[in-house]
Design a protein around this motif. Structure first.
Motif, PDB file in Angstrom:
ATOM      1  N   LEU A 161       0.826  -1.205   0.000  1.00  0.00           N
ATOM      2  CA  LEU A 161       0.000   0.000   0.000  1.00  0.00           C
ATOM      3  C   LEU A 161       0.864   1.261   0.000  1.00  0.00           C
ATOM      4  O   LEU A 161       0.586   2.233  -0.696  1.00  0.00           O
ATOM      5  CB  LEU A 161      -0.927   0.002   1.226  1.00  0.00           C
ATOM      6  CG  LEU A 161      -2.040  -1.047   1.213  1.00  0.00           C
ATOM      7  CD1 LEU A 161      -2.664  -1.169   2.590  1.00  0.00           C
ATOM      8  CD2 LEU A 161      -3.087  -0.697   0.183  1.00  0.00           C
ATOM      9  N   GLU A 162       1.937   1.233   0.781  1.00  0.00           N
ATOM     10  CA  GLU A 162       2.825   2.392   0.826  1.00  0.00           C
ATOM     11  C   GLU A 162       3.465   2.633  -0.536  1.00  0.00           C
ATOM     12  O   GLU A 162       3.616   3.770  -0.979  1.00  0.00           O
ATOM     13  CB  GLU A 162       3.893   2.191   1.894  1.00  0.00           C
ATOM     14  CG  GLU A 162       4.767   3.427   2.089  1.00  0.00           C
ATOM     15  CD  GLU A 162       5.772   3.234   3.200  1.00  0.00           C
ATOM     16  OE1 GLU A 162       6.181   4.234   3.796  1.00  0.00           O
ATOM     17  OE2 GLU A 162       6.164   2.086   3.456  1.00  0.00           O
ATOM     18  N   VAL A 164       2.148   2.023  -3.319  1.00  0.00           N
ATOM     19  CA  VAL A 164       1.132   2.495  -4.259  1.00  0.00           C
ATOM     20  C   VAL A 164       0.852   3.974  -4.069  1.00  0.00           C
ATOM     21  O   VAL A 164       0.786   4.739  -5.026  1.00  0.00           O
ATOM     22  CB  VAL A 164      -0.164   1.677  -4.101  1.00  0.00           C
ATOM     23  CG1 VAL A 164      -1.307   2.288  -4.905  1.00  0.00           C
ATOM     24  CG2 VAL A 164       0.064   0.237  -4.547  1.00  0.00           C
ATOM     25  N   TYR A 165       0.683   4.415  -2.819  1.00  0.00           N
ATOM     26  CA  TYR A 165       0.308   5.836  -2.659  1.00  0.00           C
ATOM     27  C   TYR A 165       1.020   6.545  -1.519  1.00  0.00           C
ATOM     28  O   TYR A 165       0.553   7.555  -0.995  1.00  0.00           O
ATOM     29  CB  TYR A 165      -1.213   5.979  -2.531  1.00  0.00           C
ATOM     30  CG  TYR A 165      -1.865   5.228  -1.409  1.00  0.00           C
ATOM     31  CD1 TYR A 165      -2.231   3.899  -1.560  1.00  0.00           C
ATOM     32  CD2 TYR A 165      -2.162   5.862  -0.206  1.00  0.00           C
ATOM     33  CE1 TYR A 165      -2.849   3.217  -0.541  1.00  0.00           C
ATOM     34  CE2 TYR A 165      -2.794   5.182   0.810  1.00  0.00           C
ATOM     35  CZ  TYR A 165      -3.141   3.852   0.643  1.00  0.00           C
ATOM     36  OH  TYR A 165      -3.763   3.186   1.653  1.00  0.00           O
ATOM     37  N   GLY A 248      -9.251   8.087  -6.200  1.00  0.00           N
ATOM     38  CA  GLY A 248      -8.341   7.109  -6.762  1.00  0.00           C
ATOM     39  C   GLY A 248      -8.482   5.707  -6.186  1.00  0.00           C
ATOM     40  O   GLY A 248      -7.796   4.788  -6.614  1.00  0.00           O
ATOM     41  N   HIS A 250      -7.718   4.717  -3.123  1.00  0.00           N
ATOM     42  CA  HIS A 250      -6.619   4.357  -2.246  1.00  0.00           C
ATOM     43  C   HIS A 250      -7.042   4.205  -0.789  1.00  0.00           C
ATOM     44  O   HIS A 250      -6.210   3.825   0.054  1.00  0.00           O
ATOM     45  CB  HIS A 250      -5.516   5.417  -2.335  1.00  0.00           C
ATOM     46  CG  HIS A 250      -4.878   5.486  -3.686  1.00  0.00           C
ATOM     47  ND1 HIS A 250      -4.360   6.657  -4.204  1.00  0.00           N
ATOM     48  CD2 HIS A 250      -4.692   4.539  -4.632  1.00  0.00           C
ATOM     49  CE1 HIS A 250      -3.871   6.423  -5.416  1.00  0.00           C
ATOM     50  NE2 HIS A 250      -4.058   5.149  -5.694  1.00  0.00           N
ATOM     51  N   GLN A 251      -8.294   4.502  -0.477  1.00  0.00           N
ATOM     52  CA  GLN A 251      -8.759   4.324   0.892  1.00  0.00           C
ATOM     53  C   GLN A 251      -8.677   2.852   1.281  1.00  0.00           C
ATOM     54  O   GLN A 251      -8.765   1.971   0.448  1.00  0.00           O
ATOM     55  CB  GLN A 251     -10.214   4.796   1.053  1.00  0.00           C
ATOM     56  CG  GLN A 251     -10.488   6.191   0.565  1.00  0.00           C
ATOM     57  CD  GLN A 251     -11.016   6.192  -0.852  1.00  0.00           C
ATOM     58  OE1 GLN A 251     -10.456   5.563  -1.732  1.00  0.00           O
ATOM     59  NE2 GLN A 251     -12.102   6.914  -1.076  1.00  0.00           N
ATOM     60  N   MET A 288      -7.764  -2.330   0.065  1.00  0.00           N
ATOM     61  CA  MET A 288      -7.951  -1.080  -0.660  1.00  0.00           C
ATOM     62  C   MET A 288      -9.242  -1.133  -1.471  1.00  0.00           C
ATOM     63  O   MET A 288      -9.647  -2.189  -1.956  1.00  0.00           O
ATOM     64  CB  MET A 288      -6.779  -0.814  -1.610  1.00  0.00           C
ATOM     65  CG  MET A 288      -5.599  -0.154  -0.962  1.00  0.00           C
ATOM     66  SD  MET A 288      -4.501   0.603  -2.204  1.00  0.00           S
ATOM     67  CE  MET A 288      -4.121  -0.776  -3.254  1.00  0.00           C
ATOM     68  N   ARG A 290      -9.552  -0.024  -4.359  1.00  0.00           N
ATOM     69  CA  ARG A 290      -9.122  -0.496  -5.685  1.00  0.00           C
ATOM     70  C   ARG A 290      -9.152  -2.026  -5.766  1.00  0.00           C
ATOM     71  O   ARG A 290      -9.499  -2.599  -6.798  1.00  0.00           O
ATOM     72  CB  ARG A 290      -7.695  -0.013  -5.978  1.00  0.00           C
ATOM     73  CG  ARG A 290      -7.608   1.387  -6.535  1.00  0.00           C
ATOM     74  CD  ARG A 290      -6.173   1.707  -6.902  1.00  0.00           C
ATOM     75  NE  ARG A 290      -6.127   2.978  -7.612  1.00  0.00           N
ATOM     76  CZ  ARG A 290      -6.291   3.102  -8.924  1.00  0.00           C
ATOM     77  NH1 ARG A 290      -6.518   2.028  -9.657  1.00  0.00           N
ATOM     78  NH2 ARG A 290      -6.238   4.287  -9.498  1.00  0.00           N
ATOM     79  N   GLN A 307     -12.037   7.518 -12.255  1.00  0.00           N
ATOM     80  CA  GLN A 307     -11.512   8.300 -11.140  1.00  0.00           C
ATOM     81  C   GLN A 307     -12.498   9.412 -10.798  1.00  0.00           C
ATOM     82  O   GLN A 307     -12.923  10.164 -11.670  1.00  0.00           O
ATOM     83  CB  GLN A 307     -10.161   8.925 -11.526  1.00  0.00           C
ATOM     84  CG  GLN A 307      -9.109   7.929 -11.969  1.00  0.00           C
ATOM     85  CD  GLN A 307      -8.460   7.207 -10.805  1.00  0.00           C
ATOM     86  OE1 GLN A 307      -8.460   7.694  -9.694  1.00  0.00           O
ATOM     87  NE2 GLN A 307      -7.900   6.039 -11.073  1.00  0.00           N
ATOM     88  N   GLU A 316      -9.706   8.183   5.106  1.00  0.00           N
ATOM     89  CA  GLU A 316      -8.705   7.338   4.456  1.00  0.00           C
ATOM     90  C   GLU A 316      -8.852   5.898   4.928  1.00  0.00           C
ATOM     91  O   GLU A 316      -8.595   4.964   4.185  1.00  0.00           O
ATOM     92  CB  GLU A 316      -7.298   7.851   4.778  1.00  0.00           C
ATOM     93  CG  GLU A 316      -7.006   9.227   4.204  1.00  0.00           C
ATOM     94  CD  GLU A 316      -5.652   9.746   4.644  1.00  0.00           C
ATOM     95  OE1 GLU A 316      -4.983   9.046   5.459  1.00  0.00           O
ATOM     96  OE2 GLU A 316      -5.243  10.827   4.197  1.00  0.00           O
TER      97      GLU A 316
END
Length: 365
Positions: A161-162, A164-165, A248, A250-251, A288, A290, A307, A316
């Protein structure tokens, strides 16, 4: 009754359990499990959040059942009548839509605060209730703190995850500082404190449960809501609409199947160690948004993503620390996210009427 895996709840047999919000997704699933366990669920619900066929055909709520009470938890007389018949209370009734609470804070106050107080007053005055269960939400944590992960699997996920965003997801412990970011979350935090303030002085047993992101068949979407991501993605994919990745996608969410929610809640209702405790009900695994879209696409291969902006009050997110749950309930959730999404997609294909008509309109795209 499946006696092989229900031996933990033999004490419930023959008891009456008041379930507020008993006509909704979670309440109806809790009521069904209570019946399997030999208890009598007494459901109290307004039944006005969905069309009538949803309660009848999808949630299995029979309005002619004498144990289904139609009314509002702000009705003190009705609430007292229900409490007087009950041995336990599970308070799951709420305006649980984050977006709706944001649009109409007064409605959240009326239902989630004033209604809760009406119920607490009745429970505090009763000498019959063995335990009161207040259903809260992980939203009380807000965006939380970011501690070190407990296991290698979670460390790997957080590193992914880190990458990725640029951040690692929060892990939410019952002992963390709370920072609600929405009207809904704030109303739930009030309910937690008020439960303790109302019931502890009279010696009444209570437990507070913080549900993480509940999903699963037969959940259906509500117009104007951005909650219930599995139901949203599957419903849109089923009719060829793109999946909206707010911010996006990312949550992070800790997705808990409604079957696990029901069992965890009933376990907390009777577990000796749960008395007076606040307990996360989550899987302890971050997912995520996603990833939910990708899992949905496995069952609807032609779906596309879009998006979109982050809506107000959408945190988040993070995932549950589950050590306290394991210690107090001697239990962990069983349904994986991949299996849960697959189950939901299969159910929706078999139940096309669960996709609401308004979502099929051209403006929904």
């Amino acid at each position: 009754m499946k006696t092989g895996r229900r031996h933990w709840a033999t004490d419930l047999k023959g008891s009456t359990v008041l379930v507020t919000g008993g006509g909704g997704l979670i309440g109806s699933r809790i009521a069904t499990l209570l019946r399997e366990l030999g208890a009598r669920p007494l459901s109290l619900c307004r039944r006005d959040a969905y069309p009538a066929f949803v309660y009848r055909e999808l949630f299995g709520v029979d309005e002619n059942d004498p144990d289904v009470l139609t009314g509002d938890i702000s009705d003190a007389r009705l609430v007292r009548h229900a409490v007087e018949q009950s041995d336990y209370v599970i308070h799951a009734a709420a305006l649980a839509d984050v977006a709706a609470c944001t649009r109409e804070p007064s409605a959240a106050i009326a239902g989630n605060i004033m209604g809760t107080q009406t119920l607490l007053d009745a429970v505090a005055a009763s000498d019959r209730i063995r335990r009161f269960c207040f259903v809260s939400s992980a939203s009380v944590y807000g965006n939380g703190l970011r501690g070190e992960p407990a296991c290698a699997e979670t460390r790997t996920m957080r590193q992914l995850l880190e990458s990725v965003y640029g951040r690692m997801p929060a892990v939410f412990s019952e002992y963390d500082r709370l920072h609600p970011l929405s009207v809904y979350a704030n109303s739930k935090l009030w309910g937690e404190f008020e439960t303790a303030l109302s019931l502890r002085p009279v010696g009444a047993s209570f437990v507070i449960l913080r549900y993480f992101s509940v999903y699963g068949e037969p959940q259906i979407v509500k117009q104007g809501s951005h909650s219930w991501v599995v139901a949203w993605f599957a419903a849109r994919a089923a009719i060829g609409l793109p999946l909206h990745l707010n911010g996006g996608g990312h949550q992070v969410r800790d997705l808990v199947h409604v079957d696990d929610i029901a069992e965890g809640t009933i376990r907390a209702l009777i577990a000796p160690r749960a008395h007076g405790e606040t307990i996360n009900i989550g899987t302890g695994k971050p997912t995520m948004i996603r990833t939910v879209a990708e899992l949905t696409a496995e069952h609807f291969p032609d779906v596309k993503t879009l998006q979109t902006p982050m809506p107000p009050g959408d945190p988040e997110g993070g995932y549950a620390a589950t050590g306290h749950m394991l210690t107090t309930l001697n239990w962990v959730p069983q349904v994986s996210v991949a299996d849960g999404v697959a189950r939901y997609a299969a159910w929706l294909k078999q139940t096309p009427q669960a996709v609401p008509a308004w979502l099929r309109q051209p403006t929904a795209a």
